[in-house]
Design a protein around this motif. Structure first.
Motif, PDB file in Angstrom:
ATOM      1  N   VAL A  29       1.006  -1.268   0.097  1.00 58.97           N
ATOM      2  CA  VAL A  29       0.017  -0.088   0.023  1.00 58.97           C
ATOM      3  C   VAL A  29       0.939   1.208  -0.077  1.00 58.97           C
ATOM      4  CG1 VAL A  29      -1.650   1.368   1.350  1.00 58.97           C
ATOM      5  CG2 VAL A  29      -1.655  -1.063   1.205  1.00 58.97           C
ATOM      6  N   GLN A  30       0.736   2.095  -1.158  1.00 58.54           N
ATOM      7  CA  GLN A  30       1.671   3.212  -1.153  1.00 58.54           C
ATOM      8  C   GLN A  30       0.730   4.530  -0.784  1.00 58.54           C
ATOM      9  OE1 GLN A  30       4.726   2.795  -2.024  1.00 58.54           O
ATOM     10  NE2 GLN A  30       4.590   0.581  -3.116  1.00 58.54           N
ATOM     11  N   GLY A  31       1.482   5.487  -0.350  1.00 61.23           N
ATOM     12  CA  GLY A  31       0.701   6.643   0.210  1.00 61.23           C
ATOM     13  C   GLY A  31       1.566   7.830  -0.210  1.00 61.23           C
ATOM     14  N   PHE A  32       0.992   8.677  -0.918  1.00 62.56           N
ATOM     15  CA  PHE A  32       1.669  10.102  -1.522  1.00 62.56           C
ATOM     16  C   PHE A  32       1.213  11.386  -0.807  1.00 62.56           C
ATOM     17  CE2 PHE A  32       3.611   7.063  -4.314  1.00 62.56           C
ATOM     18  CZ  PHE A  32       4.274   7.754  -5.413  1.00 62.56           C
ATOM     19  N   TRP A  33       1.944  12.482  -0.587  1.00 63.16           N
ATOM     20  CA  TRP A  33       1.465  13.599  -0.109  1.00 63.16           C
ATOM     21  C   TRP A  33       1.995  14.515  -1.345  1.00 63.16           C
ATOM     22  CZ3 TRP A  33       5.382  15.188   4.154  1.00 63.16           C
ATOM     23  CH2 TRP A  33       6.815  15.245   3.853  1.00 63.16           C
ATOM     24  N   MET A  34       1.535  15.894  -1.285  1.00 65.08           N
ATOM     25  CA  MET A  34       1.686  16.862  -2.106  1.00 65.08           C
ATOM     26  C   MET A  34       2.599  18.135  -1.476  1.00 65.08           C
ATOM     27  SD  MET A  34      -0.039  16.057  -4.981  1.00 65.08           S
ATOM     28  CE  MET A  34      -0.373  17.570  -5.872  1.00 65.08           C
ATOM     29  N   ARG A  35       3.625  17.758  -0.714  1.00 59.37           N
ATOM     30  CA  ARG A  35       4.280  18.766  -0.141  1.00 59.37           C
ATOM     31  C   ARG A  35       5.215  19.379  -1.468  1.00 59.37           C
ATOM     32  NH1 ARG A  35      10.102  17.527   3.271  1.00 59.37           N
ATOM     33  NH2 ARG A  35      10.374  19.606   3.466  1.00 59.37           N
ATOM     34  N   ASN A  36       5.183  20.637  -1.089  1.00 64.85           N
ATOM     35  CA  ASN A  36       5.861  21.592  -2.254  1.00 64.85           C
ATOM     36  C   ASN A  36       5.484  21.205  -3.814  1.00 64.85           C
ATOM     37  OD1 ASN A  36       7.429  22.464  -0.209  1.00 64.85           O
ATOM     38  ND2 ASN A  36       8.990  20.825  -0.415  1.00 64.85           N
ATOM     39  N   THR A  37       4.282  20.604  -3.791  1.00 64.49           N
ATOM     40  CA  THR A  37       3.766  20.133  -5.027  1.00 64.49           C
ATOM     41  C   THR A  37       2.964  21.358  -5.577  1.00 64.49           C
ATOM     42  OG1 THR A  37       4.177  17.992  -4.865  1.00 64.49           O
ATOM     43  CG2 THR A  37       2.713  18.584  -6.528  1.00 64.49           C
ATOM     44  N   LEU A  38       2.911  22.282  -6.559  1.00 68.68           N
ATOM     45  CA  LEU A  38       2.387  23.575  -6.818  1.00 68.68           C
ATOM     46  C   LEU A  38       1.333  23.261  -7.735  1.00 68.68           C
ATOM     47  CD1 LEU A  38       5.451  25.647  -7.459  1.00 68.68           C
ATOM     48  CD2 LEU A  38       4.419  25.097  -5.498  1.00 68.68           C
ATOM     49  N   ILE A  39       1.079  22.054  -8.290  1.00 68.11           N
ATOM     50  CA  ILE A  39      -0.076  21.869  -9.217  1.00 68.11           C
ATOM     51  C   ILE A  39      -0.898  20.601  -9.069  1.00 68.11           C
ATOM     52  CG2 ILE A  39       1.068  22.856 -11.247  1.00 68.11           C
ATOM     53  CD1 ILE A  39       2.073  20.026 -11.960  1.00 68.11           C
ATOM     54  N   SER A  40      -2.195  20.611  -9.259  1.00 67.32           N
ATOM     55  CA  SER A  40      -2.937  19.338  -8.948  1.00 67.32           C
ATOM     56  C   SER A  40      -2.558  18.323  -9.760  1.00 67.32           C
ATOM     57  CB  SER A  40      -4.518  19.905  -9.198  1.00 67.32           C
ATOM     58  OG  SER A  40      -5.260  18.627  -9.073  1.00 67.32           O
ATOM     59  N   LEU A  41      -2.653  17.152  -9.111  1.00 69.17           N
ATOM     60  CA  LEU A  41      -2.194  15.857  -9.872  1.00 69.17           C
ATOM     61  C   LEU A  41      -3.051  14.830  -9.821  1.00 69.17           C
ATOM     62  CD1 LEU A  41       1.326  15.485  -8.832  1.00 69.17           C
ATOM     63  CD2 LEU A  41       0.736  16.488 -11.191  1.00 69.17           C
ATOM     64  N   ASP A  42      -3.579  13.753 -10.854  1.00 70.47           N
ATOM     65  CA  ASP A  42      -4.012  12.590 -10.464  1.00 70.47           C
ATOM     66  C   ASP A  42      -2.763  11.494 -10.476  1.00 70.47           C
ATOM     67  OD1 ASP A  42      -6.609  13.843 -11.253  1.00 70.47           O
ATOM     68  OD2 ASP A  42      -6.786  12.705 -13.026  1.00 70.47           O
ATOM     69  N   MET A  43      -3.405  10.641  -9.470  1.00 69.87           N
ATOM     70  CA  MET A  43      -2.265   9.584  -9.008  1.00 69.87           C
ATOM     71  C   MET A  43      -3.065   8.244  -9.258  1.00 69.87           C
ATOM     72  SD  MET A  43      -1.086  11.021  -5.245  1.00 69.87           S
ATOM     73  CE  MET A  43      -0.737  12.646  -5.176  1.00 69.87           C
ATOM     74  N   ILE A  44      -2.367   7.512 -10.373  1.00 71.35           N
ATOM     75  CA  ILE A  44      -2.828   6.173 -10.766  1.00 71.35           C
ATOM     76  C   ILE A  44      -1.962   5.129 -10.151  1.00 71.35           C
ATOM     77  CG2 ILE A  44      -3.491   4.769 -12.804  1.00 71.35           C
ATOM     78  CD1 ILE A  44      -3.433   7.511 -14.415  1.00 71.35           C
ATOM     79  N   PHE A  45      -2.433   4.509  -9.171  1.00 70.44           N
ATOM     80  CA  PHE A  45      -1.884   3.223  -8.607  1.00 70.44           C
ATOM     81  C   PHE A  45      -2.109   2.117  -9.291  1.00 70.44           C
ATOM     82  CE2 PHE A  45      -2.687   6.852  -5.436  1.00 70.44           C
ATOM     83  CZ  PHE A  45      -1.704   6.724  -4.431  1.00 70.44           C
ATOM     84  N   ILE A  46      -0.834   1.442  -9.453  1.00 65.03           N
ATOM     85  CA  ILE A  46      -0.841   0.196 -10.559  1.00 65.03           C
ATOM     86  C   ILE A  46      -0.227  -0.851  -9.803  1.00 65.03           C
ATOM     87  CG2 ILE A  46       0.353  -0.360 -12.616  1.00 65.03           C
ATOM     88  CD1 ILE A  46       0.544   2.616 -13.349  1.00 65.03           C
ATOM     89  N   THR A  47      -0.971  -2.025  -9.900  1.00 62.47           N
ATOM     90  CA  THR A  47      -0.170  -3.314  -9.487  1.00 62.47           C
ATOM     91  C   THR A  47       0.823  -3.913 -10.197  1.00 62.47           C
ATOM     92  OG1 THR A  47      -1.746  -4.588 -10.543  1.00 62.47           O
ATOM     93  CG2 THR A  47      -2.460  -3.692  -8.711  1.00 62.47           C
ATOM     94  N   SER A  48       1.609  -4.810  -9.581  1.00 64.09           N
ATOM     95  CA  SER A  48       2.726  -5.446 -10.126  1.00 64.09           C
ATOM     96  C   SER A  48       2.249  -6.331 -11.620  1.00 64.09           C
ATOM     97  CB  SER A  48       3.039  -6.387  -9.157  1.00 64.09           C
ATOM     98  OG  SER A  48       2.416  -7.383  -8.735  1.00 64.09           O
ATOM     99  N   ASP A  49       0.712  -6.713 -11.663  1.00 64.85           N
ATOM    100  CA  ASP A  49       0.404  -7.105 -12.860  1.00 64.85           C
ATOM    101  C   ASP A  49      -0.114  -6.446 -13.776  1.00 64.85           C
ATOM    102  OD1 ASP A  49      -1.791  -6.820 -11.460  1.00 64.85           O
ATOM    103  OD2 ASP A  49      -2.799  -8.774 -11.795  1.00 64.85           O
ATOM    104  N   LEU A  50       0.307  -4.758 -13.405  1.00 61.66           N
ATOM    105  CA  LEU A  50      -0.146  -3.841 -14.517  1.00 61.66           C
ATOM    106  C   LEU A  50      -1.559  -3.709 -14.844  1.00 61.66           C
ATOM    107  CD1 LEU A  50       2.886  -4.454 -17.125  1.00 61.66           C
ATOM    108  CD2 LEU A  50       2.871  -2.870 -14.889  1.00 61.66           C
ATOM    109  N   ARG A  51      -2.216  -3.476 -13.669  1.00 65.26           N
ATOM    110  CA  ARG A  51      -3.855  -3.210 -13.658  1.00 65.26           C
ATOM    111  C   ARG A  51      -3.784  -1.842 -12.686  1.00 65.26           C
ATOM    112  NH1 ARG A  51      -7.273  -4.992 -17.373  1.00 65.26           N
ATOM    113  NH2 ARG A  51      -6.651  -7.333 -18.207  1.00 65.26           N
ATOM    114  N   VAL A  52      -4.565  -0.956 -12.899  1.00 62.85           N
ATOM    115  CA  VAL A  52      -5.069   0.257 -12.129  1.00 62.85           C
ATOM    116  C   VAL A  52      -5.832  -0.433 -10.867  1.00 62.85           C
ATOM    117  CG1 VAL A  52      -6.284   2.301 -11.794  1.00 62.85           C
ATOM    118  CG2 VAL A  52      -4.997   1.894 -14.155  1.00 62.85           C
ATOM    119  N   ALA A  53      -4.918  -0.052  -9.723  1.00 62.30           N
ATOM    120  CA  ALA A  53      -5.474  -0.572  -8.502  1.00 62.30           C
ATOM    121  C   ALA A  53      -6.530   0.388  -7.904  1.00 62.30           C
ATOM    122  CB  ALA A  53      -4.453  -0.744  -7.333  1.00 62.30           C
TER     123      ALA A  53
END
Length: 187
Positions: free
Chosen positions: A109-133
């Motif tokens: 399970v990955q967690g991301f933050w937006m510290r010092n990130t100035l633009i809005s982003l979409d985060m696409i979490f991808i499994t090891s078998d290459l599917r969008v989780a």
């Protein structure tokens, strides 16, 4: 007294002429040059705005949308601890069709933050078998809130905020990497 004034009237022009002659010959004292500024120390904090990140490897990610179409994203690849920590910090824009792919050594399970990130982003979490989780859509800039989809993933693709909704990328969508095989992934 007149003799003293007369002597000064003759001596002063001679002193001035001698000083001018010495200056012209280079023997007069010169102003000391300013001390050279010490070089700025190299910034080693990867989260600092003025940190200079080495160029990252590049590749492509192809994502299948909900309608069977494919969308290709040109990516910078963050496969080291420093590049993953730096991520998209301090960027002022991210063009459509561009992104950053984060590679992790193991699926978890990955967690991301937006510290010092100035633009809005979409985060696409991808499994090891290459599917969008799962997808975190339109992450708010400059936030310390950890964002996760609560499911294991080994890869995370960041793209401009709102892009996944616009092109129809969904949980379960198939993913393919191009130019990523063979890269070393640091813990």
């Amino acid at each position: 007294m007149t003799r003293g004034l007369r002597w000064m009237g003759v001596a002063m022009p001679l002193l001035l002429a001698t000083a001018c002659q010495q200056e012209a010959q280079g023997s007069a004292p010169r102003a000391t040059p300013k001390a050279a500024e010490a070089p700025r120390p190299r910034v080693t904090d990867v989260t600092a705005e003025d940190y200079v990140m080495p160029p990252l490897p590049r590749g492509h990610v192809r994502l299948e949308d909900a309608f069977g179409g494919a969308h290709r994203v040109e990516v910078e690849i963050a496969a080291t601890a420093d590049s993953r920590q730096r991520g998209m910090m301090w960027r002022k824009e991210l063009a459509a069709g561009k992104g950053m792919l984060f590679l992790f050594p193991h699926e978890q399970v990955q967690g991301f933050w937006m510290r010092n990130t100035l633009i809005s982003l979409d985060m696409i979490f991808i499994t090891s078998d290459l599917r969008v989780a799962g997808i975190v859509s339109r992450a708010v800039p400059r936030s310390f809130e950890s964002r996760s989809v609560g499911a294991p993933s080994q890869y995370v693709l960041e793209v401009p905020g709102g892009w996944t909704e616009k092109v129809g990328i969904r949980k379960g969508s198939a993913v393919r990497f191009e130019g990523v095989a063979g890269l070393d992934i640091e813990p």
